[in-house]
Design a protein around this motif. Structure first.
Motif, PDB file in Angstrom:
ATOM      1  N   VAL A  46       0.863  -1.087  -0.091  1.00 21.64           N
ATOM      2  CA  VAL A  46      -0.011   0.137   0.099  1.00 21.64           C
ATOM      3  C   VAL A  46       1.046   1.121  -0.038  1.00 21.64           C
ATOM      4  CG1 VAL A  46      -1.890   1.288   1.116  1.00 21.64           C
ATOM      5  CG2 VAL A  46      -1.555  -1.190   1.190  1.00 21.64           C
ATOM      6  N   ASP A  47       1.166   2.077  -1.059  1.00 24.91           N
ATOM      7  CA  ASP A  47       1.768   3.126  -1.264  1.00 24.91           C
ATOM      8  C   ASP A  47       1.099   4.175  -0.548  1.00 24.91           C
ATOM      9  OD1 ASP A  47      -0.001   4.158  -3.141  1.00 24.91           O
ATOM     10  OD2 ASP A  47       1.322   3.462  -4.858  1.00 24.91           O
ATOM     11  N   THR A  48       1.702   5.511  -0.570  1.00 20.24           N
ATOM     12  CA  THR A  48       1.254   6.686   0.235  1.00 20.24           C
ATOM     13  C   THR A  48      -0.110   7.053  -0.289  1.00 20.24           C
ATOM     14  OG1 THR A  48       3.502   7.590   0.590  1.00 20.24           O
ATOM     15  CG2 THR A  48       1.831   9.023   0.730  1.00 20.24           C
ATOM     16  N   GLU A  49      -0.217   7.220  -1.788  1.00 20.40           N
ATOM     17  CA  GLU A  49      -1.427   7.489  -2.315  1.00 20.40           C
ATOM     18  C   GLU A  49      -2.604   6.735  -2.186  1.00 20.40           C
ATOM     19  OE1 GLU A  49      -2.954   8.451  -6.890  1.00 20.40           O
ATOM     20  OE2 GLU A  49      -0.873   7.749  -6.764  1.00 20.40           O
ATOM     21  N   GLN A  54      -7.751   4.984   1.126  1.00 19.16           N
ATOM     22  CA  GLN A  54      -8.094   4.317   1.824  1.00 19.16           C
ATOM     23  C   GLN A  54      -8.721   5.001   3.216  1.00 19.16           C
ATOM     24  OE1 GLN A  54      -6.895  -0.174   3.073  1.00 19.16           O
ATOM     25  NE2 GLN A  54      -4.951   1.025   3.136  1.00 19.16           N
ATOM     26  N   MET A  55      -7.995   5.915   3.788  1.00 21.92           N
ATOM     27  CA  MET A  55      -8.598   6.499   4.672  1.00 21.92           C
ATOM     28  C   MET A  55      -9.652   7.639   4.495  1.00 21.92           C
ATOM     29  SD  MET A  55      -6.842   5.404   7.171  1.00 21.92           S
ATOM     30  CE  MET A  55      -6.774   6.314   8.624  1.00 21.92           C
ATOM     31  N   ARG A  56      -9.321   8.278   3.058  1.00 24.04           N
ATOM     32  CA  ARG A  56     -10.594   9.257   2.755  1.00 24.04           C
ATOM     33  C   ARG A  56     -11.630   8.282   2.263  1.00 24.04           C
ATOM     34  NH1 ARG A  56      -7.495  11.595  -0.815  1.00 24.04           N
ATOM     35  NH2 ARG A  56      -8.408  10.236  -2.751  1.00 24.04           N
ATOM     36  N   GLY A  57     -11.629   7.206   1.895  1.00 20.75           N
ATOM     37  CA  GLY A  57     -12.714   6.407   1.763  1.00 20.75           C
ATOM     38  C   GLY A  57     -13.504   6.013   2.766  1.00 20.75           C
ATOM     39  N   TYR A  58     -12.807   5.775   3.973  1.00 22.54           N
ATOM     40  CA  TYR A  58     -13.607   5.533   5.251  1.00 22.54           C
ATOM     41  C   TYR A  58     -14.346   7.010   5.753  1.00 22.54           C
ATOM     42  CZ  TYR A  58     -11.848   0.842   5.754  1.00 22.54           C
ATOM     43  OH  TYR A  58     -11.572  -0.602   5.662  1.00 22.54           O
ATOM     44  N   ALA A  59     -13.588   7.807   5.700  1.00 22.23           N
ATOM     45  CA  ALA A  59     -14.340   9.086   6.014  1.00 22.23           C
ATOM     46  C   ALA A  59     -15.357   9.547   5.114  1.00 22.23           C
ATOM     47  CB  ALA A  59     -13.042  10.417   5.984  1.00 22.23           C
ATOM     48  N   GLU A  60     -15.354   9.489   3.923  1.00 23.72           N
ATOM     49  CA  GLU A  60     -16.472   9.753   3.314  1.00 23.72           C
ATOM     50  C   GLU A  60     -17.599   8.877   3.526  1.00 23.72           C
ATOM     51  OE1 GLU A  60     -15.120   9.455  -0.709  1.00 23.72           O
ATOM     52  OE2 GLU A  60     -13.933  11.242  -0.604  1.00 23.72           O
ATOM     53  N   ALA A  61     -17.463   7.543   3.773  1.00 23.21           N
ATOM     54  CA  ALA A  61     -18.327   6.618   3.887  1.00 23.21           C
ATOM     55  C   ALA A  61     -19.297   7.106   5.228  1.00 23.21           C
ATOM     56  CB  ALA A  61     -17.908   5.323   4.266  1.00 23.21           C
ATOM     57  N   PHE A  62     -18.546   7.688   6.281  1.00 20.58           N
ATOM     58  CA  PHE A  62     -19.267   7.999   7.449  1.00 20.58           C
ATOM     59  C   PHE A  62     -19.920   9.262   7.319  1.00 20.58           C
ATOM     60  CE2 PHE A  62     -16.745   4.655   9.257  1.00 20.58           C
ATOM     61  CZ  PHE A  62     -17.434   3.800  10.213  1.00 20.58           C
ATOM     62  N   ARG A  63     -19.721   9.818   6.424  1.00 21.07           N
ATOM     63  CA  ARG A  63     -20.539  11.149   6.120  1.00 21.07           C
ATOM     64  C   ARG A  63     -21.795  10.933   5.292  1.00 21.07           C
ATOM     65  NH1 ARG A  63     -14.788  13.421   6.135  1.00 21.07           N
ATOM     66  NH2 ARG A  63     -14.621  15.000   7.887  1.00 21.07           N
TER      67      ARG A  63
END
Length: 249
Positions: A46-49, A54-63
């Motif tokens: 899993v590279d930096t991008e 991944q993290m942005r995907g989880y945050a968007e899901a909870f919004r």
């Protein structure tokens, strides 16, 4: 005589104190519809991008309002969620501790916690280590009608004890193991030469398990956010569906 009685009273109350504390801790456990653990792969594949996706995907899901609606539709109208990242057999780090979610505002707080979490990557892929770590996180503050571990990753177990042993122990405890397999559209040559099974087939056959368990497949990290959103809604609402679902960008 009065001093002796006083000493005996102090000794008795001192001995009783741990039991009282334990009883209070047990009674403080709050019941929720689901105790959900999000276990996020941060191995070297899993590279930096991709980590940021991944993290942005989880945050968007909870919004997503549909997620809050799914929570409200449960028998108790509340869930408990925590998120940790994992890599080598001995590397698991909780980034967002247990939080009670019961609507839009609490989901937004969880999303902000993800936004502010550190982004780090390590080396190996120990799914067994992630399962073992997750199994010890349940029952700390909440009691869920269901206990679910959501394991996301893009590789096979190559560190720690055998995956089959960790999986079997978790299933014996009644824990449901769901998977989110990310397919690398341009896998490195070393992966192809090693003759490893496709990640989606591996997660389907070796990782997921328990009543109603399922696998969500993200066709590349570009589709990760959609995969997470769909997966979380299904997990929280306890919806039935196919054993394997796929999300494409």
């Amino acid at each position: 005589m009065s001093r002796l009685l006083s000493r005996r009273f102090i000794l008795a109350t001192g001995l009783a104190a741990p039991a009282l504390i334990q009883a209070r801790s047990a009674s403080a456990s709050e019941e929720v519809d689901v105790e959900l653990i999000l276990a996020v792969d941060v191995s070297r594949s899993v590279d930096t991008e991709e980590m940021e996706m991944q993290m942005r995907g989880y945050a968007e899901a909870f919004r997503d309002p549909r997620l809050a609606e799914g929570i409200a539709g449960g028998p108790l109208g509340a869930i408990a969620v925590t998120l940790f990242v994992w890599s080598d057999w001995n590397i698991q780090q909780t980034l967002v501790p247990w939080m009670r979610l019961d609507g839009g505002p609490s989901c937004e707080r969880f999303a902000r916690a993800i936004d502010g979490a550190s982004r780090e990557t390590y080396l190996y892929t120990s799914i067994s280590g992630a399962i073992d770590y997750a199994g010890n996180q349940f029952g700390q503050r909440y009691t869920g009608l269901r206990q679910v571990v959501d394991i996301s990753g893009d590789g096979v177990n190559n560190s720690g004890r055998p995956l089959a042993a960790a999986r079997a122990e978790a299933l014996e405890k009644g824990i449901v193991l769901n998977g989110l397999a990310v397919l690398d559209r341009t896998p490195p040559p070393s992966t192809l030469l090693a003759g490893l099974p496709p990640v989606d087939e591996y997660y389907r056959d070796e990782v997921i398990g328990g009543p109603g368990a399922f696998l969500m497949v993200a066709e590349g990290y570009e589709s990760f956010a959609d995969a997470v959103r769909r997966k979380l809604i299904r997990e929280i609402a306890g919806l039935s569906g196919p054993l394997v679902e796929r999300a494409t960008a």
